[in-house]
Scaffold this active site. Structure first.
Site, mmCIF file in Angstrom:
data_model
loop_
_atom_site.group_PDB
_atom_site.id
_atom_site.type_symbol
_atom_site.label_atom_id
_atom_site.label_comp_id
_atom_site.label_asym_id
_atom_site.label_seq_id
_atom_site.Cartn_x
_atom_site.Cartn_y
_atom_site.Cartn_z
ATOM 1 N N ARG A 1 1.016 -1.150 0.053
ATOM 2 C CA ARG A 1 0.004 0.086 -0.024
ATOM 3 C C ARG A 1 0.927 1.209 -0.236
ATOM 4 N NH1 ARG A 1 -1.786 1.573 6.199
ATOM 5 N NH2 ARG A 1 -0.396 0.450 7.195
ATOM 6 N N GLU B 1 -18.904 3.981 -0.509
ATOM 7 C CA GLU B 1 -18.120 3.238 -1.369
ATOM 8 C C GLU B 1 -19.044 3.089 -2.398
ATOM 9 O OE1 GLU B 1 -18.555 2.226 1.816
ATOM 10 O OE2 GLU B 1 -16.530 2.860 2.683
ATOM 11 N N PHE C 1 -14.549 -3.311 1.264
ATOM 12 C CA PHE C 1 -15.424 -2.103 0.950
ATOM 13 C C PHE C 1 -15.286 -1.939 -0.462
ATOM 14 C CE2 PHE C 1 -13.723 -0.857 5.236
ATOM 15 C CZ PHE C 1 -14.702 -1.938 5.971
ATOM 16 N N HIS D 1 -5.457 -2.920 2.318
ATOM 17 C CA HIS D 1 -5.763 -3.809 3.407
ATOM 18 C C HIS D 1 -6.445 -5.303 3.078
ATOM 19 C CE1 HIS D 1 -4.732 -0.009 5.107
ATOM 20 N NE2 HIS D 1 -4.908 -0.433 6.273
ATOM 21 N N ASP E 1 -7.708 -5.432 13.598
ATOM 22 C CA ASP E 1 -8.955 -5.069 13.263
ATOM 23 C C ASP E 1 -9.706 -6.218 13.020
ATOM 24 O OD1 ASP E 1 -8.590 -2.422 13.423
ATOM 25 O OD2 ASP E 1 -8.339 -2.052 11.141
ATOM 26 N N ARG F 1 -1.493 -4.162 3.784
ATOM 27 C CA ARG F 1 -1.362 -3.430 4.962
ATOM 28 C C ARG F 1 0.262 -3.515 5.782
ATOM 29 N NH1 ARG F 1 -1.950 -4.071 10.525
ATOM 30 N NH2 ARG F 1 -1.908 -1.724 11.589
#
Lengths: 315, 279
Positions: free
Chosen positions: A8, A55, A80, A106, A114, A164
């Site tokens: 990323r 999104e 998303f 991610h 998360d 990530r």
């Protein structure tokens, strides 16, 4: 040892640097700091548009921009971008075959703490079923950067998958004059006993597994499939013929991703055993990345074991 | 609006309605009700408001139109054919495998269709993207999008409404076709999306409410929208679903089905009567 960088980071850097050379817009959905599009935003505020936490709208806004002839990247987390906005991507970007680049970060289990709601292990499967959609999952920072430039220079809808978590930037060491080509797999080494076919985060672990196998006298090839769709059938069939057994490795569900794509390819033209390393039919969970990789079997050791099992299945 | 212009538009709108009936009857399926309700607005857009050229449908400087309520494709197709984008005879091929006239608009196949739509809520957002794009490059073209009132139950409509006012898209005009009916019944019974005017105002839009079948009001609304700066405009167009065909008017039943021969002939006679009255 190679530098470790998250793909990323490379995505954000590529957008910011290539923004000088190429004309394109960037959209994000309130995640610019995390997806790293913030680097572009800082440099080109007049070409960056935050769409807020919406999104579905963002993907369609990107489609509208592309319909007027401008190049555009739309970014969010994989969950998303591919999950929440699947239908918008399918109907507003895929069906009209618009020139939208979806930068999804991610992806996979390496999201870490998360947990399950943010660990998207299904995005390759989802995006791969959309007709005309190119799906790219770079292995390291160097490849991620090159993929972004190739995306800018290639017309049509494209899904780019970034992680990530930091991953060794092996490409500069392995192939100093590396040239990224959409749809072309990269053969690091050929093997006569088994071939390890990996994508994204798992590529460096496949190389590690091949080294482990070599110590036992097993000759394992390693192929990096950065473009899961359209998949490089030639390189896969050649490996199947040469080694007679394949092991796929991906930081994604074993259902519908690279493993499926490879199995489909060899089943139709050169049937050999294909064993898959990936997230077995389950959700992720919170935890530190190294722990999670162990729990979900996303390790060199698992690839190594699957390789031996695949060899034993050879007729 | 002068009387001759108004008469001309009324005649064109009636031709559009006749085309809708021909298309849907020959397809043996499709969505006549919501196509008929927007026929006057579409006619005004393509014959009076928008800068489009049937001989150069991809002209970069053209105004854009997005039919967000994509199921009313027969209305759009009939208008495009009337305007000369493709032969009117082709309307009879609607929804057939060899035809480019898909059940919902396909921008890749049909001249004059600026965006593929059909899944409700999506088109409106793409119109926002087009309007933003024009702002970025300083282009003067305008973007128009027709939404359904049932469609406004989609959450994405309000994501787009937020986006358009946030980026001050005063080159965007949304037209909400308020015919009051959706597949399962009156919109206020199925899932009440009203009041649209207060909602759009709260989302930062300039709101104009009109009678969707009165060309004086339609003209006044689009002229007013051009004068609005710094915010997008929505025209809430109170319409009659099935307008022009006696038995289809104000009926949910004709949202998504084609008339069989007997009722087709009634529709043809209804529209012929209007045609004769306009002579």
């Amino acid at each position: 040892m190679a530098d470790k960088k998250a793909t990323r980071e490379s995505y954000g850097r590529a957008l910011a640097e290539l923004g000088e050379k190429y004309d394109f817009l960037v959209l994000d959905a309130d995640l610019a700091a995390a997806t790293k599009t913030g680097m572009f935003k800082k440099k080109f505020p007049e070409r960056f548009f935050d769409c807020g936490i919406a999104e579905g709208n963002m993907m369609c806004v990107a489609a509208g921009i592309a319909a007027t002839g401008k190049k555009v990247f739309a970014s969010s987390f994989a969950m998303f971008a591919a999950g929440r906005a699947f239908e918008q991507v399918r109907n507003a970007i895929g069906y009209p075959h618009l020139n939208v680049k979806i930068g999804a970060t991610h992806a996979g289990i390496t999201v870490g703490e998360d947990g399950a709601t943010h660990q998207c292990n299904e995005d390759i499967a989802l995006m791969r079923t959309i007709p005309g959609m190119t799906v790219i999952c770079p292995a390291d920072a160097t490849e991620a950067y090159a993929a972004v430039e190739a995306a800018i220079n290639t017309d049509g809808p494209m899904y780019l998958r970034f992680g990530r978590y930091a991953v060794p930037d092996l490409t500069p060491e392995l192939i100093p004059d590396y040239k990224f080509e959409i749809g072309k797999g990269v053969c690091y080494r050929e093997g006569k006993d088994v071939t390890l076919v990996a994508t994204g985060y798992m590529v460096h672990l496949a190389i590690e597994a091949a080294d482990m196998l070599k110590e036992e006298g097993i000759d394992a090839g390693v192929i990096n499939i950065h473009t899961v769709k359209p998949i490089d059938k030639d390189i896969i069939v050649r490996a199947a013929k040469q080694s007679g057994a394949l092991v796929t490795a991906e930081e994604h569900s074993v259902i519908g991703g690279l493993g499926s794509a490879v199995a489909e390819t060899v089943a139709e033209s050169c049937p050999v055993p294909v064993l898959r390393v990936g997230v077995e039919d389950s959700y992720g969970r919170s935890g530190q990345v190294p722990e999670l990789l162990e729990i979900y079997g996303l390790t060199a050791k698992n690839i190594y074991e699957k390789a031996k099992a695949a060899i034993s299945l050879k007729r | 609006m002068d009387q001759s212009t108004k008469l001309k538009l009324k005649k064109l709108a009636n031709n559009v309605r006749q085309g809708i009936i021909e298309a849907v009857y020959n397809a043996k399926c499709g969505h006549p009700g919501g196509s008929l309700s927007i026929a006057d607005i579409l006619t005004y857009l393509y014959f009076a408001e928008m800068n489009v050229d049937p001989n150069n449908p991809k002209d970069e400087g053209r105004d854009r139109f997005v039919l967000s309520k994509g199921h009313t494709a027969p209305g759009l197709y009939s208008t495009l054919a009337e305007r000369g984008f493709f032969p009117k005879e082709e309307l009879k091929t609607l929804r057939k495998t060899a035809s480019r006239l898909q059940g919902h608009p396909d921008m890749k196949g049909v001249p004059g269709v600026d965006m593929s739509t059909g899944s409700l809520g999506l088109g409106f957002s793409t119109a926002c993207g087009m309007a933003l794009s024009a702002k970025v490059s300083g282009d003067s073209y305008r973007v128009y999008s027709i939404l359904g009132d049932g469609e406004s139950e989609e959450g994405q409509v309000w994501e787009a409404a937020m986006f358009a006012s946030h980026y001050k898209l005063d080159n965007l005009v949304a037209i909400l076709d308020l015919n009051g009916l959706q597949i399962d019944g009156p919109i206020t019974d199925v899932m009440n999306p009203t009041p649209h005017d207060e909602k759009f105002r709260a989302f930062g839009w300039h709101v104009i409410t009109i009678d969707a079948h009165d060309f004086d009001s339609i003209e006044a609304a689009f002229l007013e929208a051009r004068a609005v700066k710094g915010k997008p405009t929505v025209i809430i167009a109170k319409s009659v679903k099935g307008k022009g065909v006696s038995y289809m008017e104000n009926s949910c039943e004709w949202h998504g089905q084609a008339p069989k021969e007997d009722l087709y002939l009634v529709a043809v006679a209804d529209l012929k009567k209007i045609e004769d009255e306009l002579k």
